[in-house]
Write a protein that holds these residues in place. Structure first.
Motif, PDB file in Angstrom:
ATOM      1  N   SER A   2      24.290  -5.166  53.268  1.00  0.00           N
ATOM      2  CA  SER A   2      24.428  -3.830  53.845  1.00  0.00           C
ATOM      3  C   SER A   2      25.090  -3.902  55.205  1.00  0.00           C
ATOM      4  CB  SER A   2      23.056  -3.153  53.989  1.00  0.00           C
ATOM      5  OG  SER A   2      22.479  -2.899  52.723  1.00  0.00           O
ATOM      6  N   ILE A   3      25.807  -2.831  55.549  1.00  0.00           N
ATOM      7  CA  ILE A   3      26.321  -2.647  56.897  1.00  0.00           C
ATOM      8  C   ILE A   3      25.486  -1.567  57.559  1.00  0.00           C
ATOM      9  CG2 ILE A   3      28.252  -1.812  58.285  1.00  0.00           C
ATOM     10  CD1 ILE A   3      30.138  -3.057  56.310  1.00  0.00           C
ATOM     11  N   TYR A   4      24.869  -1.904  58.698  1.00  0.00           N
ATOM     12  CA  TYR A   4      24.084  -0.958  59.471  1.00  0.00           C
ATOM     13  C   TYR A   4      24.781  -0.729  60.808  1.00  0.00           C
ATOM     14  CZ  TYR A   4      20.373  -2.107  56.142  1.00  0.00           C
ATOM     15  OH  TYR A   4      19.631  -2.297  54.994  1.00  0.00           O
ATOM     16  N   LEU A   5      24.966   0.534  61.159  1.00  0.00           N
ATOM     17  CA  LEU A   5      25.582   0.883  62.432  1.00  0.00           C
ATOM     18  C   LEU A   5      24.547   1.576  63.301  1.00  0.00           C
ATOM     19  CD1 LEU A   5      27.834   1.944  59.939  1.00  0.00           C
ATOM     20  CD2 LEU A   5      29.252   1.404  61.906  1.00  0.00           C
ATOM     21  N   ILE A   6      24.421   1.128  64.542  1.00  0.00           N
ATOM     22  CA  ILE A   6      23.409   1.669  65.453  1.00  0.00           C
ATOM     23  C   ILE A   6      24.096   2.190  66.705  1.00  0.00           C
ATOM     24  CG2 ILE A   6      21.389   1.143  66.883  1.00  0.00           C
ATOM     25  CD1 ILE A   6      20.500  -0.850  64.857  1.00  0.00           C
ATOM     26  N   GLY A   7      23.650   3.362  67.167  1.00  0.00           N
ATOM     27  CA  GLY A   7      24.183   3.968  68.377  1.00  0.00           C
ATOM     28  C   GLY A   7      23.700   3.272  69.633  1.00  0.00           C
ATOM     29  N   ASP A   8      24.056   3.806  70.778  1.00  0.00           N
ATOM     30  CA  ASP A   8      23.816   3.175  72.071  1.00  0.00           C
ATOM     31  C   ASP A   8      22.336   2.825  72.244  1.00  0.00           C
ATOM     32  OD1 ASP A   8      26.336   4.279  72.056  1.00  0.00           O
ATOM     33  OD2 ASP A   8      26.266   4.905  74.138  1.00  0.00           O
ATOM     34  N   ILE A   9      22.064   1.558  72.541  1.00  0.00           N
ATOM     35  CA  ILE A   9      20.691   1.069  72.645  1.00  0.00           C
ATOM     36  C   ILE A   9      20.146   1.233  74.059  1.00  0.00           C
ATOM     37  CG2 ILE A   9      19.194  -0.944  72.364  1.00  0.00           C
ATOM     38  CD1 ILE A   9      21.307  -1.960  70.304  1.00  0.00           C
ATOM     39  N   ASP A  30      23.105  -9.188  55.852  1.00  0.00           N
ATOM     40  CA  ASP A  30      23.567  -7.901  56.347  1.00  0.00           C
ATOM     41  C   ASP A  30      24.415  -8.058  57.601  1.00  0.00           C
ATOM     42  OD1 ASP A  30      21.984  -6.759  54.339  1.00  0.00           O
ATOM     43  OD2 ASP A  30      20.242  -6.634  55.664  1.00  0.00           O
ATOM     44  N   THR A  31      25.129  -6.985  57.939  1.00  0.00           N
ATOM     45  CA  THR A  31      25.928  -6.954  59.162  1.00  0.00           C
ATOM     46  C   THR A  31      25.496  -5.767  60.005  1.00  0.00           C
ATOM     47  OG1 THR A  31      27.812  -7.897  57.971  1.00  0.00           O
ATOM     48  CG2 THR A  31      28.265  -6.927  60.132  1.00  0.00           C
ATOM     49  N   SER A  54      21.497 -13.605  69.826  1.00  0.00           N
ATOM     50  CA  SER A  54      20.886 -14.561  68.899  1.00  0.00           C
ATOM     51  C   SER A  54      21.287 -14.307  67.449  1.00  0.00           C
ATOM     52  CB  SER A  54      19.356 -14.510  69.016  1.00  0.00           C
ATOM     53  OG  SER A  54      18.823 -13.337  68.411  1.00  0.00           O
ATOM     54  N   LEU A  55      21.753 -13.100  67.142  1.00  0.00           N
ATOM     55  CA  LEU A  55      22.118 -12.750  65.775  1.00  0.00           C
ATOM     56  C   LEU A  55      23.491 -13.280  65.378  1.00  0.00           C
ATOM     57  CD1 LEU A  55      20.740  -9.101  65.634  1.00  0.00           C
ATOM     58  CD2 LEU A  55      19.743 -11.154  64.595  1.00  0.00           C
TER      59      LEU A  55
END
Length: 282
Positions: A2-9, A30-31, A54-55
């Motif tokens: 899966s590709i997961y996209l996350i907004g500003d952390i 996953d990416t 680390s990822l």
């Protein structure tokens, strides 16, 4: 996979860990795509940077304006302000390693197979994709060089606000950095306006959000961006996704699973909440 996209952390480490757990993110398969602004304003910028670093190759990220500000503070160009909440990060024993890793990250991500682009702030309607990639490469090359503090020192400023092949190299770098990390509004001719931060229905005419102007790039690609928390992910064209939903301001952290366009949200200060909302994009 899966590709997961996350907004500003923005240093919201607890929410990041929770949202990755909710989708059972597997760094082997996953990416994870991150829209930038990993640091500042939230409570745990150091922990966020350490985790993301680390990822390794399972992460694809872009730099945001607050990430560049961290580099600028570390280089002695900008002042560390209490509101940034980055003192613990700057005093960390591994700060040099984190800085050198951070400044080697890109400002533009392109996946040709999926016709997917990611940037922190946006893509000016003046650019086609080839121009955007060339301008991104120029910025990235300067950040990765030993003389990166000189670039950062010259980076700040709102001019030039219009792209031209006649721009000097330094002027082009500043324009490109503003597009990739700071832009919100443009005039109809594509000229940048760096002053307005209102939501679109309060912006004075003739200003328009960059994503509402005709674009050679968005005709062929989906674009994912962050930066503009007050949008709360709303009001963009169907192929453009704003993922910054203001977690560090008491909003929520947003994750988008690309295959089926399923969103996952974790509220800020998650320990005081009990629900995670999911919706499927129409």
């Amino acid at each position: 996979m899966s590709i997961y996209l996350i907004g500003d952390i923005h240093g919201c480490f607890d929410e990041l860990k929770i949202i990755l757990g909710q989708v059972q993110f597997n760094p082997v398969a996953d990416t994870l795509w991150l829209t930038g602004d990993l640091v500042a304003r939230g409570p745990n910028s150091l922990e966020v940077l350490r985790l993301v670093r680390s990822l390794g190759d399972s992460v694809r990220m872009v730099l945001g304006n607050h990430d560049l500000r961290l580099l600028s503070i570390y280089a002695g160009i900008s002042r560390n302000e209490p509101k940034d909440r980055m003192t613990a990060l700057l005093k960390a024993p591994d700060i040099e390693e984190l800085i050198n890793w951070l400044r080697c990250q890109p400002v533009l991500q392109v996946d040709e197979e999926k016709k997917l682009l990611m940037v922190h702030a946006g893509i000016t309607p003046q650019w086609d994709l080839a121009t955007a990639c060339q301008c991104a490469l120029e910025v990235e090359t300067e950040l990765r060089s030993d003389s990166y503090p000189l670039f950062l020192d010259a980076m700040y400023g709102d001019m030039p606000n219009y792209f031209s092949s006649e721009l000097s190299y330094l002027a082009r770098l500043r324009f490109s950095t503003n597009v990739f990390t700071r832009m919100r509004y443009c005039l109809p001719n594509g000229q940048l306006d760096m002053s307005c931060k209102d939501i679109p229905n309060k912006a004075p005419p003739p200003l328009r959000p960059w994503f509402m102007l005709p674009s050679l790039v968005s005709e062929c690609y989906s674009i994912v961006f962050g930066h503009w928390a007050s949008l709360m992910g709303q009001g963009t064209p169907s192929n453009i996704y704003g993922l910054d939903t203001g977690c560090c301001w008491g909003g929520k952290l947003t994750l988008l699973r690309w295959q089926d366009r399923v969103f996952t949200y974790v509220p800020s200060n998650y320990q005081n909440k009990v629900s995670i909302k999911k919706c499927i994009m129409a």
